[in-house]
Design an enzyme around this catalytic site. Sequence first.
Site, PDB file in Angstrom:
ATOM      1  N   TYR A 140     -14.270 -38.418 -24.186  1.00  0.00           N
ATOM      2  CA  TYR A 140     -13.798 -38.067 -25.526  1.00  0.00           C
ATOM      3  C   TYR A 140     -14.260 -36.640 -25.796  1.00  0.00           C
ATOM      4  O   TYR A 140     -15.401 -36.401 -26.151  1.00  0.00           O
ATOM      5  CB  TYR A 140     -14.401 -39.048 -26.533  1.00  0.00           C
ATOM      6  CG  TYR A 140     -13.846 -39.024 -27.933  1.00  0.00           C
ATOM      7  CD1 TYR A 140     -12.832 -38.168 -28.331  1.00  0.00           C
ATOM      8  CD2 TYR A 140     -14.369 -39.897 -28.885  1.00  0.00           C
ATOM      9  CE1 TYR A 140     -12.346 -38.183 -29.630  1.00  0.00           C
ATOM     10  CE2 TYR A 140     -13.893 -39.920 -30.185  1.00  0.00           C
ATOM     11  CZ  TYR A 140     -12.886 -39.066 -30.550  1.00  0.00           C
ATOM     12  OH  TYR A 140     -12.410 -39.077 -31.849  1.00  0.00           O
ATOM     13  N   LYS A 168      -9.612 -38.229 -23.642  1.00  0.00           N
ATOM     14  CA  LYS A 168      -9.006 -38.090 -24.959  1.00  0.00           C
ATOM     15  C   LYS A 168      -9.255 -36.655 -25.388  1.00  0.00           C
ATOM     16  O   LYS A 168     -10.381 -36.253 -25.679  1.00  0.00           O
ATOM     17  CB  LYS A 168      -9.602 -39.070 -25.974  1.00  0.00           C
ATOM     18  CG  LYS A 168      -8.961 -38.940 -27.356  1.00  0.00           C
ATOM     19  CD  LYS A 168      -9.556 -39.891 -28.376  1.00  0.00           C
ATOM     20  CE  LYS A 168      -8.888 -39.687 -29.735  1.00  0.00           C
ATOM     21  NZ  LYS A 168      -9.484 -40.539 -30.795  1.00  0.00           N
TER      22      LYS A 168
END
Length: 295
Positions: A140, A168
């Site tokens: 992330y 992500k």
Amino acid sequence: MPAVSASPTPFQGLWIPLVTPFHDGAVDHPSLARMTKKLAGQGIAGFVACGSTGEAAALDKAEQLAVLETVLDASQGLPVVMGLSGYHLGQTQEWVQTLARYPLAGLLVPAPHYIRPSQHGLLLWFRALADASAAPLVIYDIPYRTGATLATDTLLALAEHPRICAIKDCGGNAAKTQALIADGRLAVLAGEDAQMFTTLALGGHGAIAASAHWQAPRFVALMELLRTGDLPEARRVWQALLPWVEACFAEANPAPLKAVLAHAGWMRNELRAPMTAASAALEQRLQTLPGLSPR
């Protein structure tokens, strides 16, 4: 040629980072289950539980596990990724090992927040958690939340680990996004909803998009149009979605999203402090959006 990468990976398509409904301060599990079941039938690829949209930082560990169990039970067989965060490596490794008893498609893991380690420290962090995990890691990359920027070379080095499989991408660096797509070892999922179209058109694999709680089939259709290379129609669909995407992040996420879902009867418009509900002005703006009720 299709615009979206066709590389085989479980991390592609539209993933929903679920909000966590509350009722009088407690997690509203019946609303969470109903929402998950409803979205599961709308063509999405999977779910993320206990991400930033799910207000996970305001949930204790027992609540996070209860949320995860509800989502797994209601997901209709779709894959579920679990979010986690921290800055104490040993405690985070223990949490990763606790999560190993669940049938997870992956763990969504940011850089350790607050401490801002070096690139070498970031390599140690992600590799140690990947070594401890039974599930693949989705990096992330969100420097405005963690305070740590993952360099392109660092991400490419992490891609060598067999259990680090996707990212992500909230880094806001177009050159880095393109370099990761070109490298091809990490599935690149747009994490900033407003950058979804661009990431997919460049060859990204999909998106983890909070705004797609609302009218998810339209986001799914957008991705299919980009996958098949129909850019004119994809642009038309995207331009129609963009006012909602912009409104969804006009105030701190997930306040605008919860306001819309509450209006549609999915849950109460309730957040856990220090998060607060959307302003009256934004609620009025949201009411002007066409097709307010989610399908």
